[in-house]
Write an enzyme that holds these catalytic residues in place. Structure first.
Site, PDB file in Angstrom:
ATOM      1  N   SER A 159      12.394  -9.790  19.903  1.00 30.82           N
ATOM      2  CA  SER A 159      12.104 -10.869  18.959  1.00 30.82           C
ATOM      3  C   SER A 159      11.246 -11.958  19.577  1.00 30.82           C
ATOM      4  O   SER A 159      11.380 -12.262  20.766  1.00 30.82           O
ATOM      5  CB  SER A 159      13.413 -11.502  18.497  1.00 30.82           C
ATOM      6  OG  SER A 159      14.176 -10.588  17.771  1.00 30.82           O
TER       7      SER A 159
ATOM      8  N   HIS B 290      11.782  -3.541  18.640  1.00 33.26           N
ATOM      9  CA  HIS B 290      12.617  -3.376  19.821  1.00 33.26           C
ATOM     10  C   HIS B 290      11.818  -3.042  21.076  1.00 33.26           C
ATOM     11  O   HIS B 290      12.372  -3.012  22.165  1.00 33.26           O
ATOM     12  CB  HIS B 290      13.721  -2.344  19.535  1.00 33.26           C
ATOM     13  CG  HIS B 290      14.805  -2.934  18.688  1.00 33.26           C
ATOM     14  ND1 HIS B 290      16.121  -2.558  18.764  1.00 33.26           N
ATOM     15  CD2 HIS B 290      14.761  -3.916  17.767  1.00 33.26           C
ATOM     16  CE1 HIS B 290      16.836  -3.265  17.909  1.00 33.26           C
ATOM     17  NE2 HIS B 290      16.022  -4.098  17.286  1.00 33.26           N
TER      18      HIS B 290
ATOM     19  N   LYS C 155      26.432 -14.382  13.999  1.00 31.99           N
ATOM     20  CA  LYS C 155      25.542 -15.315  13.298  1.00 31.99           C
ATOM     21  C   LYS C 155      24.977 -14.659  12.032  1.00 31.99           C
ATOM     22  O   LYS C 155      24.897 -15.284  10.969  1.00 31.99           O
ATOM     23  CB  LYS C 155      24.412 -15.746  14.229  1.00 31.99           C
ATOM     24  CG  LYS C 155      23.681 -16.987  13.744  1.00 31.99           C
ATOM     25  CD  LYS C 155      22.734 -17.522  14.792  1.00 31.99           C
ATOM     26  CE  LYS C 155      21.925 -18.675  14.245  1.00 31.99           C
ATOM     27  NZ  LYS C 155      20.997 -19.249  15.234  1.00 31.99           N
ATOM     28  N   ASP C 156      24.601 -13.378  12.132  1.00 32.37           N
ATOM     29  CA  ASP C 156      24.113 -12.661  10.952  1.00 32.37           C
ATOM     30  C   ASP C 156      25.222 -12.494   9.914  1.00 32.37           C
ATOM     31  O   ASP C 156      24.966 -12.569   8.708  1.00 32.37           O
ATOM     32  CB  ASP C 156      23.553 -11.284  11.345  1.00 32.37           C
ATOM     33  CG  ASP C 156      22.140 -11.376  11.916  1.00 32.37           C
ATOM     34  OD1 ASP C 156      21.531 -12.455  11.816  1.00 32.37           O
ATOM     35  OD2 ASP C 156      21.653 -10.374  12.464  1.00 32.37           O
TER      36      ASP C 156
ATOM     37  N   GLU D 176       7.176 -10.803 -13.497  1.00 36.02           N
ATOM     38  CA  GLU D 176       8.333 -11.367 -12.813  1.00 36.02           C
ATOM     39  C   GLU D 176       7.877 -12.503 -11.898  1.00 36.02           C
ATOM     40  O   GLU D 176       6.738 -12.499 -11.424  1.00 36.02           O
ATOM     41  CB  GLU D 176       8.993 -10.272 -11.968  1.00 36.02           C
ATOM     42  CG  GLU D 176       9.616  -9.177 -12.796  1.00 36.02           C
ATOM     43  CD  GLU D 176      11.017  -9.533 -13.217  1.00 36.02           C
ATOM     44  OE1 GLU D 176      11.150 -10.269 -14.202  1.00 36.02           O
ATOM     45  OE2 GLU D 176      11.965  -9.090 -12.561  1.00 36.02           O
TER      46      GLU D 176
HETATM   47  C1  HEM Z   1      13.226  -1.500  -2.913  1.00 35.21           C
HETATM   48  C2  HEM Z   1      14.258  -1.307  -3.656  1.00 35.21           C
HETATM   49  C3  HEM Z   1      14.275  -1.475  -5.173  1.00 35.21           C
HETATM   50  C4  HEM Z   1      13.740  -2.495  -5.944  1.00 35.21           C
HETATM   51  C5  HEM Z   1      12.970  -3.737  -5.455  1.00 35.21           C
HETATM   52  C6  HEM Z   1      14.073  -2.184  -7.331  1.00 35.21           C
HETATM   53  C7  HEM Z   1      13.716  -2.972  -8.434  1.00 35.21           C
HETATM   54  C8  HEM Z   1      14.082  -2.720  -9.745  1.00 35.21           C
HETATM   55  C9  HEM Z   1      13.836  -3.593 -10.861  1.00 35.21           C
HETATM   56  C10 HEM Z   1      13.109  -4.952 -10.804  1.00 35.21           C
HETATM   57  C11 HEM Z   1      14.367  -3.007 -11.980  1.00 35.21           C
HETATM   58  C12 HEM Z   1      14.424  -3.589 -13.405  1.00 35.21           C
HETATM   59  C13 HEM Z   1      15.776  -4.232 -13.620  1.00 35.21           C
HETATM   60  C14 HEM Z   1      15.914  -4.758 -15.012  1.00 35.21           C
HETATM   61  O1  HEM Z   1      15.217  -5.716 -15.369  1.00 35.21           O
HETATM   62  O2  HEM Z   1      16.720  -4.194 -15.763  1.00 35.21           O
HETATM   63  C15 HEM Z   1      14.925  -1.749 -11.586  1.00 35.21           C
HETATM   64  C16 HEM Z   1      15.533  -0.845 -12.453  1.00 35.21           C
HETATM   65  C17 HEM Z   1      16.065   0.383 -12.083  1.00 35.21           C
HETATM   66  N1  HEM Z   1      16.125   0.896 -10.788  1.00 35.21           N
HETATM   67 FE1  HEM Z   1      15.445  -0.025  -9.113  1.00 35.21          FE
HETATM   68  N2  HEM Z   1      14.776  -1.006  -7.377  1.00 35.21           N
HETATM   69  C18 HEM Z   1      14.915  -0.526  -6.076  1.00 35.21           C
HETATM   70  C19 HEM Z   1      15.542   0.644  -5.704  1.00 35.21           C
HETATM   71  C20 HEM Z   1      16.039   1.622  -6.580  1.00 35.21           C
HETATM   72  C21 HEM Z   1      16.535   2.935  -6.198  1.00 35.21           C
HETATM   73  C22 HEM Z   1      16.591   3.444  -4.762  1.00 35.21           C
HETATM   74  C23 HEM Z   1      16.920   3.569  -7.353  1.00 35.21           C
HETATM   75  C24 HEM Z   1      17.515   4.956  -7.568  1.00 35.21           C
HETATM   76  C25 HEM Z   1      18.096   5.629  -6.678  1.00 35.21           C
HETATM   77  C26 HEM Z   1      16.678   2.681  -8.458  1.00 35.21           C
HETATM   78  C27 HEM Z   1      16.973   2.984  -9.785  1.00 35.21           C
HETATM   79  C28 HEM Z   1      16.724   2.149 -10.859  1.00 35.21           C
HETATM   80  C29 HEM Z   1      17.040   2.450 -12.231  1.00 35.21           C
HETATM   81  C30 HEM Z   1      17.724   3.729 -12.746  1.00 35.21           C
HETATM   82  C31 HEM Z   1      16.625   1.348 -13.005  1.00 35.21           C
HETATM   83  C32 HEM Z   1      16.727   1.205 -14.544  1.00 35.21           C
HETATM   84  C33 HEM Z   1      18.001   0.523 -14.950  1.00 35.21           C
HETATM   85  C34 HEM Z   1      17.804  -0.962 -15.178  1.00 35.21           C
HETATM   86  O3  HEM Z   1      16.738  -1.373 -15.636  1.00 35.21           O
HETATM   87  O4  HEM Z   1      18.744  -1.712 -14.920  1.00 35.21           O
HETATM   88  N3  HEM Z   1      16.144   1.501  -7.955  1.00 35.21           N
HETATM   89  N4  HEM Z   1      14.736  -1.590 -10.220  1.00 35.21           N
END
Ligand code: HEM
Lengths: 259, 422
Positions: B218, B214, B242-243, B286
């Site tokens: 942009s 900002h 648009k968004d 992945e």
């Molecule tokens: C930048 C944001 C985030 C990304 C890119 C991300 C990515 C991921 C990925 C790739 C998995 C594995 C999913 C699977 O194959 O089952 C996962 C699982 C998990 N994430 Fe995140 N996550 C993010 C944010 C968060 C936040 C903020 C929390 C908690 C407040 C969180 C809690 C969990 C938990 C508890 C799991 C295990 C449950 C599962 O595997 O389904 N994630 N996350």
């Protein structure tokens, strides 16, 4: 090259490369592609054929459950394929589970309840291996999601045994020849054959019928929430498509004075 | 900031006089002057922000039911899928959300590469973006370990083992990262703690990223500076609508996967509980890590006394670090590829190269894939370190238009940041 042709060529090449990764994954896992089966649960409107899933449960009970557990599935979940709560209680009560403890601190066993998980045939993996020539029968709760090819693949394994292996293949002791299992030598004796189970609804128990039914049951077990997912999905997507069409019209209107 | 607005609502006015939060929202989301010629590639920034919010929200609901212990993690995720109300929805949105987040961010980055958005005065904005990418990768890697399936466990083992390539202290670092002598319960616990923390750090980085945006506003498809209010339109209503439309299209695709093909991006092996005694036949990360995985594996030979593994690891990290220096590697004063006839060709070649790397990363390193991965890796670095610096001197850019409004609305002034029908 013109910019548009250039971009299109780049895109086409890129997509074919991406496709090759997916192709490569499939190829690595299965030697022979399993034949496609027309499942009741495939497609965005697909649901589990209740009669078939219930027959599949009979196949599991009468055959598979002597070797394979299903640790993640509880008896009460079976109402999802149309069993009544009474039927669930009755089925659960045919199994015993370990419990703790009497007032004197003695462990005891009690009949399973609807809230219990499927009772496993073996107390631990070592016992399961010992009973199966060293091969471990995997837990079947998630098997449909845990194999490349899913339902088609499991159906293919169950129906893909050959009594005499092709010339040049020598089976190791205790192994069976299977066209679709990676490596073709599987430690599971052919579990199904024509008429091996008796269906309570009178359906003729051919090999293919039993395989189709048990795979329908296993697919349900791997994801009992699949029907809810698809049902919600159809509604949500219809809503989004209408909403997005309105947003597009609004965008055109708002932007009309810029161009 | 511009002079604070006067607010009709007395409560809003009272608050705004003490904490100008409404003036700030007005200046950054409503009146905010935006080039009038942004195309749909500019939608991906706001989509990335929305994806971050969706990941944090679904993640918090998952965290309420997830158990970070090697004996319960896999079962607790299955409990979420089977017994928690709408648990399957939270889990599939989170799982597919990670893939969608990377698709959106990769498009956002290539948008920047095509239109030269990393050039002065937006270098810091670009660098903050690279840090966001790094933090996202760390978050996604550790998140993938949490469900404690076979790929979770073996992916974590392979990737943490990379640090053992560091001379002298490598093995000690790996033991320290693991909290033991193998990937085990302490590893799972700390990955969970970091997985919860990092998205909030990303949030802070996004805040800085937007702050920097900002200041100079942009970039645009012509890559030329705005010359005055006739080149701009207010963010609201033009870009809000648009968004919003772009978000609608994006949600159809994203939720299409969630509801109808939720395991499309996943590996079947991750539905098998982690087992340290059984190695899967072919360990793949992945899809969004595949190009980097290919660079890691490209080096199959030692150079003098430096082991191949160390070079591979250095190149893998280097492939992202090089992006930090991009504003100084590409010295061409012209931003947009539209006016750079040679760069435009090399841009597409680079994009194809990234897909080639992705394909090489997805196949076992055998046969042709070995040299394909090596050539593509060499080209990746050559693009940044040789081609871009040379192009800056060799290329003769096309004539730039005199202003955005002259190029976009030659018929008349249209509307501008000062309001409609000026
Ligand atoms: C930048 C944001 C985030 C990304 C890119 C991300 C990515 C991921 C990925 C790739 C998995 C594995 C999913 C699977 O194959 O089952 C996962 C699982 C998990 N994430 Fe995140 N996550 C993010 C944010 C968060 C936040 C903020 C929390 C908690 C407040 C969180 C809690 C969990 C938990 C508890 C799991 C295990 C449950 C599962 O595997 O389904 N994630 N996350």
């Amino acid at each position: 090259m013109k910019p548009v042709t250039c971009a299109l060529a780049a895109l086409a090449l890129s997509l074919s490369l991406a496709a090759s990764v997916w192709g490569g994954r499939a190829e690595a896992a299965e030697a022979v592609a399993p034949p496609e089966v027309d499942w009741s649960f495939s497609g965005i409107f697909g649901t589990f054929n209740r009669a078939s899933a219930q027959r599949g449960l009979e196949v599991y009970k009468q055959v598979c459950s002597s070797c394979h557990g299903m640790d993640l599935v509880s008896y009460r979940a079976l109402t999802g394929i149309g069993l009544s709560p009474e039927q669930v209680d009755a089925l659960a009560a045919t199994h015993e589970v370990n419990a703790c403890c009497t007032d004197a601190g003695e462990p005891f066993t009690r009949p399973a309840k609807a809230a219990d998980r499927f009772v496993s045939p073996f107390p631990n993996p070592q016992a399961a291996r010992t009973a199966n020539n060293g091969a471990l029968p995997p837990d079947l709760s998630l098997i449909e999601k845990a194999r490349e090819g899913g339902a088609d693949y499991i159906h293919a394994v169950l129906t893909g045994y050959e009594e005499t292996p092709p010339a040049g293949v020598t089976l190791m002791p205790g192994m069976y020849y299977n066209k679709y299992f990676p490596g073709h030598q599987i430690g599971m004796p052919p579990p199904l054959s024509d008429g091996i189970v008796t269906y309570s609804d009178g359906t003729e128990a051919t090999l293919d019928q039993q395989a189709t039914d048990v795979v329908t049951f296993l697919t349900w077990a791997a994801e009992p929430t699949m029907e809810a997912r698809k049902e919600t999905g159809v509604k949500v997507l219809l809503f989004l498509i209408v909403l997005t069409a309105f947003l597009y019209a609004l965008k055109r209107k708002i932007w009309s004075d810029v161009h | 900031m511009e002079a604070n607005k006067t607010w009709k609502n007395p409560i809003v006015a009272w608050i705004d006089n003490r904490l100008p939060i409404f003036s700030m929202m007005n200046a950054d989301l409503v009146d905010y002057p935006t080039p009038k010629n942004l195309n749909y590639w500019w939608n991906f920034g706001s989509l990335a922000g929305i994806m971050l919010v969706i990941m944090i929200l679904t993640g918090i609901f998952l965290a309420m039911h997830y158990t970070a212990h090697v004996g319960y993690a896999f079962e607790s995720v299955e409990r979420i899928m089977r017994d928690v109300n709408y648990g399957w929805l939270m889990r599939y949105m989170h799982m597919n959300g990670a893939s969608m987040f990377f698709i959106v961010v990769y498009i956002h980055i290539f948008r920047g590469l095509y239109y030269g958005s990393y050039k002065p005065p937006r270098e810091l904005l670009w660098i903050l973006g690279v840090f966001i990418l790094l933090a996202m990768m760390a978050t996604a890697f550790m998140g993938y370990v949490l469900p404690w399936g076979q790929m979770s466990f073996w992916g974590a083992t392979v990737i943490t083992n990379l640090f053992s390539a560091i001379p002298l202290v490598g093995q000690s670092i790996v033991t320290w990262l693991w909290g033991g002598f193998a990937v085990d319960n302490p590893t799972l616990n700390r990955f969970y703690a970091f997985h919860y923390l990092l998205p909030f750090i990303i949030f802070a980085l996004v805040f800085l990223h937007l702050w920097a945006l900002h200041v100079h506003k942009s970039n645009n498809p012509l890559g030329i500076d705005v010359k005055g209010p006739q080149d701009m339109i207010p963010f609201t209503p033009y870009y809000t609508i648009k968004d919003a439309f772009g978000l609608g299209v994006f949600l159809i695709v994203y939720l299409g996967f969630v509801f109808f093909a939720p395991n499309f991006f996943g590996e079947p092996d991750n539905y098998i509980k982690a087992n340290p005694m059984v190695t899967p036949p072919h360990i793949v990360p992945e899809w969004y890590f595949l190009p980097f995985y290919a660079i890691l594996r490209a080096i199959t030979f030692d150079i003098w006394f430096i082991p191949a593994k160390l070079i591979g690891v250095t190149m893998m990290f280097g492939s992202i670090i090089v992006l930090l220096f991009l504003p100084w590697l590409d010295r061409s004063p012209v931003r947009s590829a539209r006016f750079r006839p040679l760069y435009r060709q090399f841009f597409w070649l680079f994009l194809v190269d990234c897909f080639v790397l992705g394909a090489a990363g997805g196949h076992p390193p055998e046969g042709h894939w070995i040299w394909i991965g090596q050539v593509a890796t060499a080209y990746y670095f050559a693009h940044f370190l040789i081609i871009l610096p040379l192009l800056s001197y060799l290329e003769k850019p096309r004539q730039l238009p005199s202003s955005i409004s002259a190029a976009v609305t030659p018929g008349g002034v249209g509307i501008s940041a000062k309001g409609v029908a000026e």
